[in-house]
Scaffold this active site. Structure first.
Site, PDB file in Angstrom:
ATOM      1  N   LYS A  46       0.833  -1.157  -0.101  1.00 20.01           N
ATOM      2  CA  LYS A  46       0.070   0.107   0.091  1.00 20.01           C
ATOM      3  C   LYS A  46       0.972   1.174   0.054  1.00 20.01           C
ATOM      4  CE  LYS A  46      -3.503   2.361   2.572  1.00 20.01           C
ATOM      5  NZ  LYS A  46      -4.597   2.065   3.352  1.00 20.01           N
ATOM      6  N   LYS A  67      -2.343  -1.341  -3.731  1.00 17.64           N
ATOM      7  CA  LYS A  67      -3.178  -0.238  -3.619  1.00 17.64           C
ATOM      8  C   LYS A  67      -2.347   0.931  -3.628  1.00 17.64           C
ATOM      9  CE  LYS A  67      -6.167   1.906  -0.409  1.00 17.64           C
ATOM     10  NZ  LYS A  67      -6.239   2.125   0.955  1.00 17.64           N
TER      11      LYS A  67
HETATM   12  C1  PBG Z   1      -7.572   3.248   5.617  1.00 14.09           C
HETATM   13  C2  PBG Z   1      -7.851   3.129   4.302  1.00 14.09           C
HETATM   14  C3  PBG Z   1      -7.694   4.089   3.288  1.00 14.09           C
HETATM   15  C4  PBG Z   1      -8.245   3.500   1.953  1.00 14.09           C
HETATM   16  C5  PBG Z   1      -8.403   2.028   2.325  1.00 14.09           C
HETATM   17  N1  PBG Z   1      -8.565   2.034   3.704  1.00 14.09           N
HETATM   18  C6  PBG Z   1      -7.033   5.420   3.449  1.00 14.09           C
HETATM   19  C7  PBG Z   1      -5.869   5.715   3.480  1.00 14.09           C
HETATM   20  O1  PBG Z   1      -5.023   4.765   3.842  1.00 14.09           O
HETATM   21  O2  PBG Z   1      -5.386   6.767   3.795  1.00 14.09           O
HETATM   22  C8  PBG Z   1      -8.107   4.136   0.800  1.00 14.09           C
HETATM   23  C9  PBG Z   1      -9.389   3.673  -0.163  1.00 14.09           C
HETATM   24  C10 PBG Z   1      -9.724   4.596  -1.389  1.00 14.09           C
HETATM   25  O3  PBG Z   1      -9.080   5.663  -1.543  1.00 14.09           O
HETATM   26  O4  PBG Z   1     -10.531   4.201  -1.990  1.00 14.09           O
HETATM   27  N2  PBG Z   1      -6.463   2.872   5.975  1.00 14.09           N
END
Ligand code: PBG
Length: 346
Positions: free
Chosen positions: A217, A269
């Site tokens: 991520k 992601k």
């Molecule tokens: C929480 C989380 C996030 C997303 C999914 N879980 C935001 C982040 O990490 O700041 C993002 C999902 C999206 O942008 O559609 N940790």
């Protein structure tokens, strides 16, 4: 007069393979001549079973609120979430992922609402499970919808404290498992959290809870609209825990560690800007590899669609098929219901 291209000796991209000949014996367009033929030779296919539908849960009854930066996506109260879950089953979507819009008054430095067995996602999960559907419920494990500062972990001084956060994530995981979550999806990028969560689940006899780790991520600009959706106001950035977009070798270490610690599936992601990572991870590990077409990707497409610059259905399906081509087992996407409906009729 058209000039003739000299015959190509070996049209194979692999020099060791036999000579295959060239034009005009080979005309690549023959297989593309009609839609039945294109269907016959298609290498990848998108189906509703490839889709995971992320949903936002809000307080109230029969309540839905729009999200300005995510046209077509609404936050839904628990009763409407159950309706949406039934719709997912009708559409052949195998799983939904729930995210809460937590009352700002319940956001604290210690994220204690995350451990409340009656918080929004736990109530929504219980309600879906009570409907006894053949549907997986995925819950995010991370503290950002519950912290006053919007970080995924606990702040001690200026630092997101890794090990203290892991202890909190374990508590959150057990509460979510108790509520009936089928898959826990740690999205926080703390070191060692998969192992800690897995050990706690085993100790409680919850051997069958799957973990889909957000293993690779990135600290991305593309999560902006999601933070609107969950009402999270971030102080600073997440670059001390989420990955540097410059890196790809590092994703292999992240994934290897999460698998060794007990993840059943992994996720990359954001999605489209990171398809190279999806390909590397799926090739290297041969484990179910998911990709998240995140809020910013959805917002970009919707903005162009709203301007009439892109065709909604075509752009949506092409963007989703790209994940399959890159080796993904499935995609988390806000387009899930629309794409599944379209796939059912085409
Ligand atoms: C929480 C989380 C996030 C997303 C999914 N879980 C935001 C982040 O990490 O700041 C993002 C999902 C999206 O942008 O559609 N940790």
């Amino acid at each position: 007069m058209t000039s003739r291209v000299p015959p190509i000796k070996n049209a194979s991209p692999h020099a060791t393979e036999p000579v295959l000949g060239g034009y005009p014996a080979i005309r690549m367009r023959r297989n593309r001549k009609a839609s039945w033929s294109r269907a016959l030779v298609a290498e990848h296919r998108l189906s509703p079973a490839d889709l995971i539908w992320p949903m936002f849960v809000t307080e109230g009854k029969d309540a839905r609120t729009t999200i300005a930066s995510m046209p077509g996506v609404e936050r839904l109260s628990v009763d409407l979430i159950v309706d949406a879950a039934r719709e997912a089953v009708r559409l052949g979507i195998p799983a939904v992922a729930l995210f809460p819009f937590t009352d700002p008054a319940k956001r604290t430095d210690d994220a204690r609402e995350a451990f409340n067995a009656d918080n929004l996602v736990c109530r929504a999960t219980r309600a879906i499970k009570a409907a006894d559907l053949d549907l997986g419920v995925i819950l995010d494990v991370a503290l950002d919808p519950y912290t006053s500062h919007g970080h995924d972990g606990l702040l001690i001084g200026d630092e997101i404290a890794n090990d203290e956060t892991n202890a909190a994530l374990v508590k959150q995981s057990l509460v979510q498992a108790e509520a009936g979550a089928d898959i826990l999806a740690p999205s926080d990028m703390m070191d060692g959290r998969i192992g800690a969560i897995r050990a706690a689940l085993e100790a409680e006899g919850r051997h069958n809870i799957q973990i889909m780790s957000y293993a690779a991520k990135f600290a991305s600009a593309f999560y902006g609209p999601f933070r609107d959706a969950v009402g999270s106001v971030l102080k600073g950035d997440k670059r001390t825990y989420q990955m540097d977009p410059a890196n790809t070798d590092e994703t292999l270490r992240e994934v290897a560690l999460d698998l060794a610690e007990g993840a059943d599936m992994v996720m990359v992601k954001p999605g489209l800007p990171y398809l190279d990572v999806v390909r590397r991870v799926s090739d290297t590990f041969k484990v179910p590899t998911f990709a998240y077409q995140v809020s910013g990707e959805y917002a970009m497409l919707q903005a162009a669609i709203a301007n009439g610059w892109l065709d909604h259905d075509k752009a949506m399906l092409e963007s989703l098929l790209a994940f399959k081509r890159a080796g993904a087992a499935g995609v988390l996407t806000y387009f899930a219901p629309k794409a599944a409906r379209l796939l059912a009729t085409t």
